[in-house]
Design an enzyme around this catalytic site. Structure first.
Site, PDB file in Angstrom:
ATOM      1  N   LYS A  73      40.482 118.161 -77.811  1.00  0.00           N
ATOM      2  CA  LYS A  73      41.521 117.253 -78.576  1.00  0.00           C
ATOM      3  C   LYS A  73      42.613 116.514 -77.790  1.00  0.00           C
ATOM      4  O   LYS A  73      42.851 115.380 -78.203  1.00  0.00           O
ATOM      5  CB  LYS A  73      42.143 117.968 -79.508  1.00  0.00           C
ATOM      6  CG  LYS A  73      41.391 118.736 -80.725  1.00  0.00           C
ATOM      7  CD  LYS A  73      41.921 119.305 -81.786  1.00  0.00           C
ATOM      8  CE  LYS A  73      41.038 120.108 -82.875  1.00  0.00           C
ATOM      9  NZ  LYS A  73      41.568 120.660 -83.879  1.00  0.00           N
ATOM     10  N   GLY A 132      51.321 128.853 -81.836  1.00  0.00           N
ATOM     11  CA  GLY A 132      50.634 127.798 -81.017  1.00  0.00           C
ATOM     12  C   GLY A 132      51.054 126.611 -80.893  1.00  0.00           C
ATOM     13  O   GLY A 132      52.046 126.077 -81.276  1.00  0.00           O
ATOM     14  N   ALA A 133      50.440 125.895 -79.630  1.00  0.00           N
ATOM     15  CA  ALA A 133      51.154 124.665 -79.256  1.00  0.00           C
ATOM     16  C   ALA A 133      50.051 123.712 -78.745  1.00  0.00           C
ATOM     17  O   ALA A 133      50.215 122.714 -77.946  1.00  0.00           O
ATOM     18  CB  ALA A 133      52.293 124.774 -78.033  1.00  0.00           C
ATOM     19  N   GLY A 134      48.778 124.003 -78.971  1.00  0.00           N
ATOM     20  CA  GLY A 134      47.820 123.177 -78.765  1.00  0.00           C
ATOM     21  C   GLY A 134      47.463 122.070 -79.714  1.00  0.00           C
ATOM     22  O   GLY A 134      48.466 121.686 -80.125  1.00  0.00           O
ATOM     23  N   GLY A 135      46.107 121.338 -79.522  1.00  0.00           N
ATOM     24  CA  GLY A 135      46.111 120.188 -80.338  1.00  0.00           C
ATOM     25  C   GLY A 135      46.318 120.469 -81.628  1.00  0.00           C
ATOM     26  O   GLY A 135      46.880 119.399 -82.215  1.00  0.00           O
ATOM     27  N   ALA A 136      45.886 121.074 -82.224  1.00  0.00           N
ATOM     28  CA  ALA A 136      45.811 121.371 -83.972  1.00  0.00           C
ATOM     29  C   ALA A 136      47.435 121.553 -84.118  1.00  0.00           C
ATOM     30  O   ALA A 136      48.038 121.022 -85.262  1.00  0.00           O
ATOM     31  CB  ALA A 136      45.190 122.592 -84.465  1.00  0.00           C
ATOM     32  N   GLY A 250      41.922 128.245 -93.967  1.00  0.00           N
ATOM     33  CA  GLY A 250      41.694 127.082 -93.241  1.00  0.00           C
ATOM     34  C   GLY A 250      40.741 126.232 -93.680  1.00  0.00           C
ATOM     35  O   GLY A 250      40.638 125.018 -93.463  1.00  0.00           O
TER      36      GLY A 250
END
Length: 286
Positions: A73, A132-136, A250
């Site tokens: 992403k 979390g801190a990624g794309g999503a 989800g």
């Protein structure tokens, strides 16, 4: 005269690694069939080393557009011609639209999540805990902030990535964000209204995965959302339900992403109920 026939279907799909467990293909193809749209959706296993060639290949083969999932992403951005405003702020893309040979990056992650969340609560003025801190996570955090969330506690193991997300929220929105180093069991503060898992913990095949979270801090009425679509009933969802929390699996986010993505690619509105039903058939009736 014989009827003119057209055997060229519109092409869409998903590039990810791993991709075999991604159920987007089932719900999108169900929508195509239901609405009589001559299009196909193909899951493609694409390694990070092959992402550039995969993007070039999609354009060469006449794809209308495609989705990106883990781990592409953020990396895909450098291979695109243009970013939509939300994707530019987020710095991540999960949906690419191909128009006149140009690749335009969109982000439907946060938008899809927000539609799902608003079925149970308006995030305005609410305190949120985001794992979390990624794309999503970036997409969800930005959309929550733009929707008026009061504060976002970013709980992440990688301090560099976590600080980048916190700075993004504080610099680009009116929400207040802070980083919590996830180096021990996390206790959800009493002021929290919404807890979101935007990590890959619990995603197949890691179905036994659990957040390092103090389950006693999950209280009745707390809204707990998990972005994992496969399986939808993650340990977090089950643990939260047992403690009287309001849960969002989800599948809601995934369906809403699909609806928005098809609108971007084909300019068509599709029925989310059809898409949700197909996913429930796969996960709950097999």
């Amino acid at each position: 005269m014989p009827t003119e026939l057209n055997f060229l279907s519109l092409l869409t799909g998903c590039f990810a690694s791993p991709v075999a467990e991604n159920p987007s293909v089932a719900m999108v193809e169900a929508a195509y069939r239901h609405h009589g749209i001559d299009a196909r959706y193909i899951n493609c296993e694409v390694s990070p080393a092959d992402l550039r060639e995969a993007v070039r290949g999609a354009r060469a083969m006449g794809f209308t557009g495609f989705n990106l999932s883990i781990p592409h992403k953020v990396a895909v951005v450098e291979f695109l011609d243009q970013l939509a405003p939300s994707a530019k702020i987020i710095g991540a893309v999960n949906c690419v639209v191909i128009r006149n040979g140009r690749l335009i990056g969109e982000n439907t992650d946060g938008q899809g999540f927000l539609v799902s969340l608003r079925t149970v609560v308006d995030p305005a003025e609410k305190d949120v805990v985001l794992f979390g801190a990624g794309g999503a996570a970036r997409a969800i955090a930005v959309e929550l902030a733009l929707a008026g969330a009061a504060s976002i506690h970013v709980v992440n193991r990688d301090p560099k990535r976590g600080r980048a997300l916190v700075q993004l929220i504080n610099d680009k929105t009116d929400a207040r964000a802070e980083l919590v180093a996830w180096d021990r069991t996390y206790h959800v503060p009493l002021s929290t209204a919404v807890v979101v898992n935007a990590t890959s913990i619990g995603l197949y095949p890691d179905v036994n995965g659990r957040l390092d979270l103090d389950l006693d801090s999950l209280r009745p009425g707390l809204i707990v959302a998990d972005v994992i679509p496969n399986p939808p009933r993650t340990n977090l969802i089950q643990d939260a339900e047992e403690r009287g929390c309001i849960t969002l699996d989800g599948l809601g986010m995934l369906v809403n992403q699909g609806v928005i993505g098809i609108r971007h690619w084909l300019g068509r509105s599709v029925d989310p109920i059809v898409m949700r039903q197909r996913l429930e058939e796969l996960f709950y009736e097999t």
